[in-house]
Structure formats: structure tokens, C-alpha cells
Write a protein that holds these residues in place. Sequence first.
Motif, PDB file in Angstrom:
ATOM      1  N   THR A 521       0.813  -1.227   0.000  1.00  0.00           N
ATOM      2  CA  THR A 521       0.000   0.000   0.000  1.00  0.00           C
ATOM      3  C   THR A 521       0.843   1.274   0.000  1.00  0.00           C
ATOM      4  O   THR A 521       0.323   2.351   0.288  1.00  0.00           O
ATOM      5  CB  THR A 521      -0.934   0.010   1.222  1.00  0.00           C
ATOM      6  N   LYS A 522       2.150   1.145  -0.301  1.00  0.00           N
ATOM      7  CA  LYS A 522       3.074   2.292  -0.254  1.00  0.00           C
ATOM      8  C   LYS A 522       3.040   2.941   1.120  1.00  0.00           C
ATOM      9  O   LYS A 522       2.871   4.150   1.277  1.00  0.00           O
ATOM     10  CB  LYS A 522       2.719   3.307  -1.344  1.00  0.00           C
ATOM     11  N   ALA A 526      -1.877   8.036   1.658  1.00  0.00           N
ATOM     12  CA  ALA A 526      -3.230   8.579   1.511  1.00  0.00           C
ATOM     13  C   ALA A 526      -3.727   8.489   0.071  1.00  0.00           C
ATOM     14  O   ALA A 526      -4.939   8.401  -0.170  1.00  0.00           O
ATOM     15  CB  ALA A 526      -3.249  10.026   1.986  1.00  0.00           C
ATOM     16  N   SER A 527      -2.803   8.490  -0.890  1.00  0.00           N
ATOM     17  CA  SER A 527      -3.211   8.416  -2.292  1.00  0.00           C
ATOM     18  C   SER A 527      -3.797   7.053  -2.652  1.00  0.00           C
ATOM     19  O   SER A 527      -4.419   6.907  -3.706  1.00  0.00           O
ATOM     20  CB  SER A 527      -2.021   8.717  -3.205  1.00  0.00           C
ATOM     21  N   VAL A 532     -13.547   4.901   3.054  1.00  0.00           N
ATOM     22  CA  VAL A 532     -13.423   5.285   4.447  1.00  0.00           C
ATOM     23  C   VAL A 532     -14.691   4.857   5.164  1.00  0.00           C
ATOM     24  O   VAL A 532     -15.806   5.062   4.653  1.00  0.00           O
ATOM     25  CB  VAL A 532     -13.217   6.804   4.614  1.00  0.00           C
ATOM     26  N   GLY A 533     -14.535   4.250   6.349  1.00  0.00           N
ATOM     27  CA  GLY A 533     -15.713   3.839   7.100  1.00  0.00           C
ATOM     28  C   GLY A 533     -15.446   3.825   8.580  1.00  0.00           C
ATOM     29  O   GLY A 533     -14.385   4.253   9.050  1.00  0.00           O
ATOM     30  N   ILE A 540      -6.071   0.496  -1.702  1.00  0.00           N
ATOM     31  CA  ILE A 540      -5.764  -0.419  -2.785  1.00  0.00           C
ATOM     32  C   ILE A 540      -4.304  -0.823  -2.635  1.00  0.00           C
ATOM     33  O   ILE A 540      -3.443  -0.005  -2.310  1.00  0.00           O
ATOM     34  CB  ILE A 540      -6.033   0.206  -4.168  1.00  0.00           C
ATOM     35  N   GLY A 541      -4.047  -2.112  -2.833  1.00  0.00           N
ATOM     36  CA  GLY A 541      -2.685  -2.615  -2.694  1.00  0.00           C
ATOM     37  C   GLY A 541      -2.342  -3.579  -3.800  1.00  0.00           C
ATOM     38  O   GLY A 541      -3.224  -4.100  -4.493  1.00  0.00           O
ATOM     39  N   THR A 542      -1.051  -3.836  -3.975  1.00  0.00           N
ATOM     40  CA  THR A 542      -0.581  -4.782  -4.978  1.00  0.00           C
ATOM     41  C   THR A 542       0.347  -5.778  -4.289  1.00  0.00           C
ATOM     42  O   THR A 542       1.326  -5.385  -3.648  1.00  0.00           O
ATOM     43  CB  THR A 542       0.166  -4.066  -6.112  1.00  0.00           C
ATOM     44  N   ILE A 543       0.034  -7.059  -4.404  1.00  0.00           N
ATOM     45  CA  ILE A 543       0.832  -8.095  -3.743  1.00  0.00           C
ATOM     46  C   ILE A 543       1.411  -9.054  -4.767  1.00  0.00           C
ATOM     47  O   ILE A 543       0.922  -9.166  -5.890  1.00  0.00           O
ATOM     48  CB  ILE A 543      -0.005  -8.866  -2.702  1.00  0.00           C
TER      49      ILE A 543
END
Length: 879
Positions: A521-522, A526-527, A532-533, A540-543
Motif C-alpha cells: 500500500t506504499k 493517503a493516495s 473510508v468507514g 488499494i494494494g498490490t501483492i
Amino acid sequence: MEIGKKPNIPVKLLPSSSFWPFMTLLLAFLLFLSGTTSAFAAGDHHNAFKPTDQILIDCGSKSSSAKTPDGRVFKSDQEMVQYIEAKEDIQVSTPPSDNVSSPIYLTARIFLEGATYKFHLAHAGWHWVRLHFSPFPNDKFDLQQATFSVLTEKYVLLHNFKFSNNNNSQAFLQKEYLLNITDPLFSLRFNPMKDSAAFINAIEIVSAPDELISDSGTSLFPVIGFKGLSDYAYQSVYRINVGGPLITPKNDTLGRTWTTDKEYLQDQNLAKDVKTTTSAIKYPEGLTPLIAPQTVYATAAEMADSHTINPNFNVTWNFPSNPSFNYLVRLHFCDIVSKSMNDLYFNVYVNGKTAISGLDLSSVTGDLGTPYYKDIIVNSTLMSPQLQVQIGPMGEDTGSRNAILNGVEVLKMSNLVNSLDGEFGVDGRTIGMGKHGMVATAGFVMMFGAFIGLGAMVYRWKKRPQDWQKRNSFSSWLLPIHAGDSTFMTSKAGGSQKSSFYNSTLGLGRYFSLAELQEATKNFDASQIIGVGGFGNVYIGTIDDGTKVAVKRGNPQSEQGITEFQTEIQMLSKLRHRHLVSLIGYCDENTEMILVYEYMSNGPFRDHIYGKNLPPLSWKQRLEICIGAARGLHYLHTGTAQGIIHRDVKTTNILLDDAFVAKVADFGLSKDVAFGQNHVSTAVKGSFGYLDPEYFRRQQLTDKSDVYSFGVVLLEALCARPAINPQLPREQVNLAEWAMQWKRKGLLEKVIDPHLAGTVNPESMKKFAEAAEKCLADYGVDRPTMGDVLWNLEYALQLQEAFSQGKAEENENEKSVAAGPGPEPAAPPSAVVAPSTPLAVSDRPVSLPDENGGPAEVQAMDEHSGTAVFTQFANLNGR
């Protein structure tokens, strides 16, 4: 040895000096035997059941015992005479014949007055009671005309029974019952009618395994948990080895007979028999092979090859039944046709109602070739002279378009006066009505309930929950797990030592280290925030190899703490369905609480119908999305061991993947419903505008609360506006109230999404709107189940597709005319084939395509308007 007497066996005592060495050797030997026996039981379906009570009587026999073809030995009742109380009885016999299958049918005992057999039993619990009848000619009495009743102390087994009335072409008949006997003295009483006689050829009283009848099942309509099955007596009416051969008592460790299914198949051309070796059948932990032998699960019927890409028909079995009784229908399944896991999804219907939706056997059992059974309770109000069982494919792309069934058992259940034959009880009590009386009473109860309901409707809730704003914005990214998803089962960085513990005990998928998720998620930049909840932010993430995921990171300041986090993921570990978004894994390193889900690239359904200026969805797309969401909710309500109520159904919790397939999300407020309960008493939670008013009033959450919320979702899809919009005039603020006012005026088309104008089949919209209206009934009892909603949405889609196809052909014809003479245009579709779920009363079964591979002719429907969508349900027939 006489029943009830202890054998006189001499016992020799060992010398004290050799006693303990002998006992040590004996104990070791017994332990060895127990180990080998367990191993044998685990791998062989013939593991022997040793009945504590096994009383087999060859009635009327004066000589030696009789041995049946399956190896059982029946004692002559001359040996049992001390257990018979009769004033006047006659013993008769007939010479052996090639037409007689067993020697027990060569003798009979005739009672001219009431007579009783009394047996002393050693085991309290379930017992088979089998009565054998063969009215052979004799010079004492015409047994074909004998009319009599058979009763126990509690149950009526036969009432005014006459062999010739059973419409049986065979020379003999077996009546089989399953009784929960708790009294050590068991009696069978034979009562002949006046000027008639009673007779019996053979009697069996045999212990049955306690696990044969579970105390819980699933009622057919509505589909809810049913508890208390052990309080009933049962008569075995049908026991079918679907797609396989006859199984005789010799090949069933409980002495049961399994007949073939061919005479019950409605159309044998639609079914294809399949089989595998019995060694390929692996019983799961907790399922005893005594439920059904491996031979049943090693054979099945599947859908026949229709020579089409998308076969869409049901395979149907019809069983003549008595509509005055409730029935327990046990359906046996074992996936012996699939080559891989999660490739076979299909539907099961009983008497035109959805019994199981989207059954994925590999998910339920965890493997292929693994037996599974389901008990369905069919209420007499849903019965007809035919009990119908159907299997058919899912109405969407979920893998192989196929359906299978391995076995069917149909058991009649005792009625209110403990009778299995007629309306009179042992003590003379009567139900006091036939079927018509029962229907009339049910109608009176419904009318009375409606009257009370009208009075209660005066009170409508108006006050908003204090935290409604937070709930309304709660993130839509809390999603359920694919517990067995092997793609994400190991951590790239090796993970924590806790990983193996959590995976093995909770089935929570992959354990992610905090470092992995920071990299994905870097560092939670925040980008990368996509939602939001109340629980926290969603990133968003990349694995691994570039797979995108949604990472939900708990906010330490959130009201949802560690207990909710653990409860949430444990609940999600139970769920697996194509229309529930997958939980890939989790992280609870240090003080972090993080959940990782599959990424839904097209986001919430709401964004595509209003508020985001995205390209508008077509009516067909909206229908398909609603159908997908309905499938997911229907699975929650009926597809798990305990029903699950979502409690926060709304358009932001219906997410869309890259192909716009809908998946239900956000289980933060979900609740389990225990067997035997139809509600959960709990504090009111949910989102304003979607909240069930009955739940708000009574604080009793039911699956019908989800149905109400889903009705609001349907109106959002149709009208393209929020459930609540405070900026509008007062009468328009609440979507449900506003849209239903227009619906009652017959002017709903005035308030639908302008983007849909001219593209919607009016009949499709009408069916859709009627479904929404039923969902929004003030009282849960008046709302349909999600299965019923699903059927109506699929039907609306079929109507729309036929409409679109007709318009396309019309346009083609116009082009052809403009271009000059040409080939004869194709005829417009003459019928709409409703989805492969129960249809309206006027529908007919769909045939296979013709031998040239073309589409088969189908019967046109009489009613497309569906003006009484749900009032017709009592007479629905599946395709």
C-alpha cells in the motif's frame, strides 16, 4: 434363546495367580482389535451395525425358523407365542412357489378379534418396525378382503388397511416405519374391522442408529431451520438409488432396500446415469456410512447431453404421495462427475419451491467424491398427490452447466394425533378436518393475522438512529472469505508463527505480515485510499505478482475493537459463494487489525446508478446485478449450517468486479440464526432508509429484514436515486414510500431512471416492481424469501431478453425491407422461458433440443404480467 430371558452360561474362574497377566494380555488384544476395527470402519462402508434389539418373527409358522435370501433368520412365532395376546387366531400357510421371493410370505397369522404382540426391548431409541403382508389364498379367510388397523401404544401405523386398496401389483407388501421408542415394553395391536379379520406374515423390530435421524432439518417454504425431528414417527415411503441398481438388504448394513429411479423419472431422455467405483467414495468426518451405503453415492443421475452450449432444463422425479401429511425428504449428493473443485453449481427444487440454491458440493464437503445429504421438511400445505424433486443448472456462468442427484428418501411424518395413516389417533382423537378443512383454517389464520396487521400498521417509525450518518457512510469493503483459496495461502515473507495456528483452526486464508502490507500500500499512503468507514480506511494494494487487493486497516479509535475483529473474521470463514466477495487474508501483528480482500475494480453498485457521473447501466445490466446480489443473500440465509442475516444490505455493499458481476460485501453487522429460531433479539443496527420497520419496532432481526432492505435496493436500481434524500420535498425524502405511492397509482414509469426510457419491457418492469413491493411489506411474514425474489428477478430478465431480441429482429426485418426482397424473416420468439427455477402455474417443462441441434419447442406462458407474483406460489411447478 427367548427374548427377555438371560442365557444360563456357566463361568469358570481363573486362578488368582494368573488373573492379572491374563487380563493384561486380554486388554492388549482388545485394544489391537479396536484399532483394526476403526481402520476398517473408516475405509469400508460395510462396517457392521450391531442392533441391540433384533426381533424377526415368521408369523403363522409352526415349525423351524425361516431364512430369507439376504441371510436373515426369522423365528417361528410358535417360539414367540408367549408374547401374543389373542382370543381367537388362526395360523395358515401356502406351498412354496417361484412367485414367492421369501419363505416369510408362505405363512400368516389371522386374527378374528383384536390381538397384541408385546416385546421387551433392551435399547431405548430409534427402531425399525417392518410389517410384511401377503394375502395368499387359504380356506380360513379371504385375506384380500381383510380390513384392519395396526397401532402401537402411541402411534397409528395403519388405519382400516386393506391390501387390495394399495394398488400393488405384487403378491406381497412391506410397510416400514421408524419409531423413537422410549418404553422397554413395546406393543403392536391388530384391530380387525367388524365382520372382518387382521393378518400378518412377518414382523421385524430392529434397533436403528441414533444418528440416522438428526433433530434438525430445513423447512421448504419458507426456507428456515426446523428443529424437533426426533419428536415424530416416520414411514419410509420411497428409498431410491438414483442412477444406480437395486440395492437389497443384503448389501445395506441396516437391512434397507434401495430401488431404482427409472419409474419415477418424468422424462428419462433428460437424465444420464453416471457411476464410479465405491472405493472412490470418501465419507467426511461426522458423516457415518450408515446414512447411506457407498453404492448409493457411487452412482448418480446427471443432466443428459442436450447438444447445446447452454443447456437449460431440469431433471424431474415424481413420487405419488398423500397430501394430508408432512414429509421428510432426504436428498443424497456426491460429486462424482467433476474433474476439479468449484466447477459444479446447481439448484434443487421440491414441489416447485427452491430447496437448495447454488449447491457447490466441493465447497460444502471440501473435496470431490465426498457424500453429503440434506433433510428437507415439506409441509402438507405444499403437498399435492405428487411429490416432485427436480435438479437444474444455475442460471449464470458458474462453471459446468450440470446438476446431479445420487439418492432420494421420502419419509411420511406423523400428524398432530400421532397417526401415519388417516386422521384418527390411538386414543380416538381426530384432527377434525380433511385437507380442505386444513386449508380453510390456514386461510382464516392468515385473514385474522392480516386484520391484526392492519391495526398495527397505524404505527410507523419516524425517528432516525442517533448514529445513522456514520452507518450510512460505513465502508463497503468488509467482505467474506474463500477459506480454501489456495492461491493466497502462504506468506511471501514467511509470515508469523501464528500463521499456521490461525489457518488450521479458523480457516482464515493467508497471514500477511505488516511489512508486506506496508509495501503493498506504499506504507498506507493517503493516495491509495479507496474507501473510508467506521472500521477504518480501505487502501488499494498490490501483492506478489501484481494482484490487486483491497486492504482494510482498523482504526484504533474505532468503536469496532478486537472482539468485533475476531468475531467478524471467524464468521466470514464459514462463507464461500461466487456472489460473496473473497477475504484473502488478515494481519494482526502488534496492535494492527487488517483484513485483505479481493479487489472489486468497478466498486459499489450505487456509483453506477447515481452520484458519480459514470456511464449508465442498461436495464439488463441492472437486472443481472440484482440477481447476483440476491443469489449471495439467498446463500447466506439458506446455504450455511446456521442461517446468516446480513443486516446492512444496501447499494454500497453490493460490489462489482471487472465483468460487472455483483458480490455482496460488508459483514460487520451480520448475525447467525440458530436452528429452530426464526429471529435474533438484538439492538437495532443498520442504515437509515434501508432499515426494516418491523425490526425497528420489535428489535427482532429476521432474514426478512434483509428482504426489506433489498426491496429498497431494487427501487434504487429502478429509480436511480438515494434511499434517503433530505433535500427533496417531504413526501419524496424516503424512496420506498415515494416509489410505492406511484406504484399503487399505476404510474411507476413516471419516476424511473430517465436513461431507461424506451428500453425497458413494460412486463419486465412490472414483474420487477411487484417483487420490490412484496419485499417492502410492513410485516416480515408478508414478505417473500430471497429465493422467491431471485426467481422473480430471473423471470424479469427473461422477459427483457425476449423483448430485446424481438426488437433486434424487428430492426433487421426493417433493414431487409429497405434493401429489397430477401429471405423470409425469422419469426419472433413465441414464448419466454422462465429461469431454471420454479415457474408460474401455467408453465410447462422445457424439452431437449431436437435431433438437429436446434432449439426445442417450448410452451407459451398464459400469464406474463405476474399480477399475483407471490400469491401463485402455492401452485408453482419447477421446470
